[in-house]
Write an enzyme that holds these catalytic residues in place. Sequence first.
Site, short mmCIF file in Angstrom:
data_model
loop_
_atom_site.label_atom_id
_atom_site.label_comp_id
_atom_site.label_asym_id
_atom_site.label_seq_id
_atom_site.Cartn_x
_atom_site.Cartn_y
_atom_site.Cartn_z
N LYS A 42 -12.41 -4.44 -4.24
CA LYS A 42 -13.24 -3.26 -4.46
C LYS A 42 -12.47 -2.15 -5.16
CE LYS A 42 -12.92 -1.37 0.22
NZ LYS A 42 -12.24 -0.08 0.19
N LYS A 102 -7.01 -10.41 -8.35
CA LYS A 102 -7.95 -10.81 -7.30
C LYS A 102 -9.18 -9.91 -7.34
CE LYS A 102 -7.51 -10.35 -2.60
NZ LYS A 102 -6.86 -10.27 -1.30
N LYS A 105 0.83 -1.21 0.00
CA LYS A 105 0.00 0.00 0.00
C LYS A 105 0.86 1.26 0.00
CE LYS A 105 -4.18 -2.02 1.79
NZ LYS A 105 -5.13 -2.16 2.88
#
Length: 338
Positions: A203, A200, A117
Amino acid sequence: MPPEQKPRVLSGIQPSADSFHFGNYFGALRQWPPMQDDFDTFYMLADMHAITVEYDPAALRERTYVSAAQLIAAGVDPERSALFVQSHVPEHAQLAWVLNGITGMGEAGRMTQFKDKSSKNGADSVSVGLFTYPILMAADVLLYRADQVPVGEDQRQHLELTRDLAQRFNHRFGETFLVPEAFIVKETAKIYDLQDPTAKMSKSASSPNGLIELLDDPKKAAKKIRSAVTDSGDEVRFDEKEKAGVSNLLTIYSALTGRTVADIEREYVGQQYGAFKVALSELVADFVGPFGERTRALLDDRAELDRILKAGAEQARSVASQTLDLVYDRSGFVRQAL
Ligand code: TRP
């Protein structure tokens, strides 16, 4: 068995989306309801984890309710599980602080989810909260002396850290925590993006058509399946390398029906993708339709949801406060006079 003799399970999910999607559901959540038979189950909405990235407070509040309703619609039974909101149990933050003190900077810095991230957007775009997120997660687990923690594969490293911290604390300050096991069910299905079947399902997908949300309108969900990306061949066969799209659809088909992939392949021998996709689109619509209805019915009665979450938090606190009490004592904090 009375609940206090059953081994204990704790798991959590972040209320950070308007709906859970098939990746969350088949990858992790689906394991939660059946565990209620054999374990003393604690299921948590990790709202404190959800504030480690930028977010909107009104959306978080609504998503917390929507997430609770979806868990109940999925089979989490508030009579048999403590279903609670993390921020209702202050011991999570309190224990996380103590664990911060025994976690190395380098150790926390090796967490791959954080590294991914922060490397995407640069170190200044991520918060300290995101960095210490795995330590809060360790506190979540250790407060309940959980034997098992059902999580998706992506949380394995965080569970390893939890085990390390538990052992370290026990070693330095005396036996306090139970060292938990990760419970990563091999059969849980890994679901990929419908438009990009090498990624994958998530969202943060590039296209909303890549994911099926549990609260999708059934017609819309069916359409997403029918327009899922497949290869130029025509054989309904599981082959993740050559036929990633079809393989993903087979995984979803199998997850929805409980049938094996081999069995489904056999049914579609000699048929083309069209017939297979239509059949799957109907299965998906039949799943999300009633699921959405159950969820919306629960959301219509907020007072009842509040009561459920209050009872869950009380049950959670009765366990968490005992653990924290022991931790504070072992840590050398002076006990407050009664
Ligand atoms: N970090 C987990 C996730 O994103 C959610 C979570 C928070 C959790 N606390 C937990 C999972 C404790 C298991 C146990 O999926």
